[in-house]
Design a protein around this motif. Structure first.
Motif, PDB file in Angstrom:
ATOM      1  N   ILE A 103      93.513  24.358 -40.436  1.00 18.83           N
ATOM      2  CA  ILE A 103      92.631  24.792 -41.526  1.00 18.83           C
ATOM      3  C   ILE A 103      93.094  24.052 -42.776  1.00 18.83           C
ATOM      4  O   ILE A 103      94.251  24.183 -43.177  1.00 18.83           O
ATOM      5  CB  ILE A 103      92.700  26.322 -41.696  1.00 18.83           C
ATOM      6  CG1 ILE A 103      92.300  26.991 -40.378  1.00 18.83           C
ATOM      7  CG2 ILE A 103      91.784  26.773 -42.832  1.00 18.83           C
ATOM      8  CD1 ILE A 103      92.367  28.491 -40.373  1.00 18.83           C
ATOM      9  N   ARG A 152      88.560  28.394 -34.312  1.00 15.61           N
ATOM     10  CA  ARG A 152      89.846  28.138 -33.645  1.00 15.61           C
ATOM     11  C   ARG A 152      89.766  28.331 -32.130  1.00 15.61           C
ATOM     12  O   ARG A 152      90.075  27.405 -31.362  1.00 15.61           O
ATOM     13  CB  ARG A 152      90.938  29.054 -34.237  1.00 15.61           C
ATOM     14  CG  ARG A 152      91.252  28.749 -35.676  1.00 15.61           C
ATOM     15  CD  ARG A 152      92.247  29.724 -36.282  1.00 15.61           C
ATOM     16  NE  ARG A 152      91.755  31.088 -36.354  1.00 15.61           N
ATOM     17  CZ  ARG A 152      92.361  32.078 -37.002  1.00 15.61           C
ATOM     18  NH1 ARG A 152      93.500  31.839 -37.641  1.00 15.61           N
ATOM     19  NH2 ARG A 152      91.857  33.285 -37.028  1.00 15.61           N
ATOM     20  N   ALA A 213      88.778  35.880 -44.611  1.00 13.02           N
ATOM     21  CA  ALA A 213      87.960  34.969 -43.816  1.00 13.02           C
ATOM     22  C   ALA A 213      87.374  35.710 -42.614  1.00 13.02           C
ATOM     23  O   ALA A 213      88.005  36.622 -42.060  1.00 13.02           O
ATOM     24  CB  ALA A 213      88.798  33.779 -43.355  1.00 13.02           C
ATOM     25  N   THR A 216      88.882  36.929 -38.519  1.00  9.06           N
ATOM     26  CA  THR A 216      90.338  36.984 -38.639  1.00  9.06           C
ATOM     27  C   THR A 216      90.801  38.411 -38.389  1.00  9.06           C
ATOM     28  O   THR A 216      90.027  39.370 -38.503  1.00  9.06           O
ATOM     29  CB  THR A 216      90.812  36.572 -40.048  1.00  9.06           C
ATOM     30  OG1 THR A 216      90.201  37.433 -41.014  1.00  9.06           O
ATOM     31  CG2 THR A 216      90.472  35.130 -40.351  1.00  9.06           C
ATOM     32  N   THR A 217      92.080  38.526 -38.085  1.00 11.00           N
ATOM     33  CA  THR A 217      92.683  39.854 -37.997  1.00 11.00           C
ATOM     34  C   THR A 217      92.626  40.519 -39.370  1.00 11.00           C
ATOM     35  O   THR A 217      92.558  41.738 -39.478  1.00 11.00           O
ATOM     36  CB  THR A 217      94.146  39.738 -37.545  1.00 11.00           C
ATOM     37  OG1 THR A 217      94.811  38.799 -38.398  1.00 11.00           O
ATOM     38  CG2 THR A 217      94.247  39.280 -36.107  1.00 11.00           C
ATOM     39  N   HIS A 281     102.479  34.470 -36.026  1.00  9.30           N
ATOM     40  CA  HIS A 281     101.650  33.266 -35.845  1.00  9.30           C
ATOM     41  C   HIS A 281     102.081  32.501 -34.593  1.00  9.30           C
ATOM     42  O   HIS A 281     103.270  32.301 -34.351  1.00  9.30           O
ATOM     43  CB  HIS A 281     101.775  32.345 -37.056  1.00  9.30           C
ATOM     44  CG  HIS A 281     101.057  32.852 -38.271  1.00  9.30           C
ATOM     45  ND1 HIS A 281     100.686  32.040 -39.314  1.00  9.30           N
ATOM     46  CD2 HIS A 281     100.622  34.090 -38.598  1.00  9.30           C
ATOM     47  CE1 HIS A 281     100.074  32.752 -40.240  1.00  9.30           C
ATOM     48  NE2 HIS A 281     100.028  34.008 -39.837  1.00  9.30           N
TER      49      HIS A 281
HETATM   50  N1  GLU Z   1      96.432  35.246 -39.397  1.00  9.54           N
HETATM   51  C1  GLU Z   1      95.095  35.774 -39.535  1.00  9.54           C
HETATM   52  C2  GLU Z   1      94.297  35.458 -38.305  1.00  9.54           C
HETATM   53  O1  GLU Z   1      94.707  34.709 -37.481  1.00  9.54           O
HETATM   54  C3  GLU Z   1      94.411  35.283 -40.816  1.00  9.54           C
HETATM   55  C4  GLU Z   1      94.360  33.805 -40.958  1.00  9.54           C
HETATM   56  C5  GLU Z   1      93.642  33.237 -42.169  1.00  9.54           C
HETATM   57  O2  GLU Z   1      93.007  33.958 -42.965  1.00  9.54           O
HETATM   58  O3  GLU Z   1      93.708  31.998 -42.315  1.00  9.54           O
HETATM   59  O4  GLU Z   1      93.228  35.964 -38.114  1.00  9.54           O
END
Ligand code: GLU
Length: 335
Positions: A103, A152, A213, A216-217, A281
């Protein structure tokens, strides 16, 4: 805990430049001056990107045991430049470059440096370590693809990228669709607000719009807070800062490392309240290539033991007056 990227402080005056530069991520050459081909950061073609997003939502509620547990590395690891015949690493070596989805507008993880037009950041450096382990030191053999959060998983599943190193939290839901490396960075979700807002924790934002975003989580977790804020999804988390500055939203909530990058772009913002989730991550890999996931884990073990991981962490995620570099995440494996 507050973590800050060192030496990459971005002033308010350069926000527009940085966002503009992020758009350029699609076109700039990156990583080497020797050859454009292996290192360009290209966007996915618009039609491909649209197709990727159709019908790709992952059903929640899957239990996979320990989501952090990945595949055991090979012993011994293959030597750089000599990937085993028949392995996916050999396919990459024979192709001549590694294709990595990043990203491009989430400092300090992935960002185009406006001075050099080079893609850089914590995730970008991780990608470079992986490429070096495949090809050996020297001319960097990577082609970066600029992806959004939502792209992704489908980009990995459809083989458009070999690997997503993209601020991506390992979850059981996602592990149904892709394999993950061992954890290479442990984050957690917090909330960022305007300094003068009076909000001091996520619960203060009940009934207010809070940005993250899409896919996303982070956007999911906003909805689970009680009393709940109103989730405000955007394509890229960089869009959240504009929404906050314009008063469209009252907060931004995502991984705290990402929030730190936003504070560095706008000193009129601050991160408040404790972490309310864990966000380990991992690097996402197509399920057809478990040998590659094992290999990535071997490289992670190497750079965690030889100090390179700490060097990269120190460079991007610490600064004066902040926490020292933590111990690297302890690798966990199952099978
Ligand atoms: N780590 C979170 C996800 O994988 C947020 C990542 C982000 O906003 O770039 O969903």
């Amino acid at each position: 805990m507050t973590i800050r990227p060192a030496g990459r402080r971005i002033t308010r005056a350069t926000v527009v430049t940085v966002v503009g530069a992020a758009i350029l991520a699609a076109t700039v050459a990156c990583g080497t001056t020797h050859s454009r081909l292996p290192t360009e950061a290209e966007p996915l073609p618009p039609a491909t990107a649209a197709a990727l997003l159709a019908g790709t939502a992952t059903a929640p509620g899957q239990d996979c045991g320990n989501p952090r547990a990945s595949l055991v590395p090979p012993d011994p690891m293959p030597a750089p430049g000599d990937m085993p015949a028949g392995s996916f690493m050999r396919t990459i070596q024979d192709r001549g470059y590694l294709v990595v989805g990043v990203i491009p507008d989430v400092p300090p993880f992935g960002i185009v440096n406006p001075q050099t037009n080079q893609l850089e950041g914590f995730d970008v450096d991780m990608a470079k370590e992986m490429a070096t382990a495949i090809f050996g030191p020297g001319n960097l053999k990577i082609r970066f693809r600029a992806i959004t959060n939502a792209e992704r998983i489908p980009a990995v599943q459809r083989g458009l990228i070999d690997i997503a190193i993209a601020t991506m939290t390992i979850t059981c839901d996602r592990r149904r669709d892709v394999d993950f490396s061992a954890v290479y960075y442990d984050s957690g979700q917090r909330v960022l607000v305007r300094r003068d807002s009076g909000f001091r924790r996520i619960e203060d934002l009940a009934g207010k719009k809070v940005c993250a975003a899409a896919r996303t989580t982070s956007i999911q977790a906003i909805a689970t807070v009680s009393p709940a804020p109103i989730p405000y999804p955007v394509t890229n988390v960089a869009d959240c800062l504009v929404a906050l500055q314009q008063g469209t939203v009252d907060g931004i909530s995502t991984d705290d490392g990402i929030l730190t990058g936003i504070v560095d772009q706008d000193p009129y913002t601050m991160i408040v309240g404790p972490r309310f989730t864990n966000e380990p991550h991992g690097m996402a890999v197509n399920k057809d290539h478990p040998d590659f996931t094992r290999f990535l884990n071997g490289v992670l073990e190497t750079i965690e033991k030889n100090g390179r991981w700490a060097e990269i962490y120190r460079h991007w995620l610490t600064g004066p007056g902040t926490e020292p570099v933590p111990a690297p995440p302890v690798p966990e494996y199952q099978g």
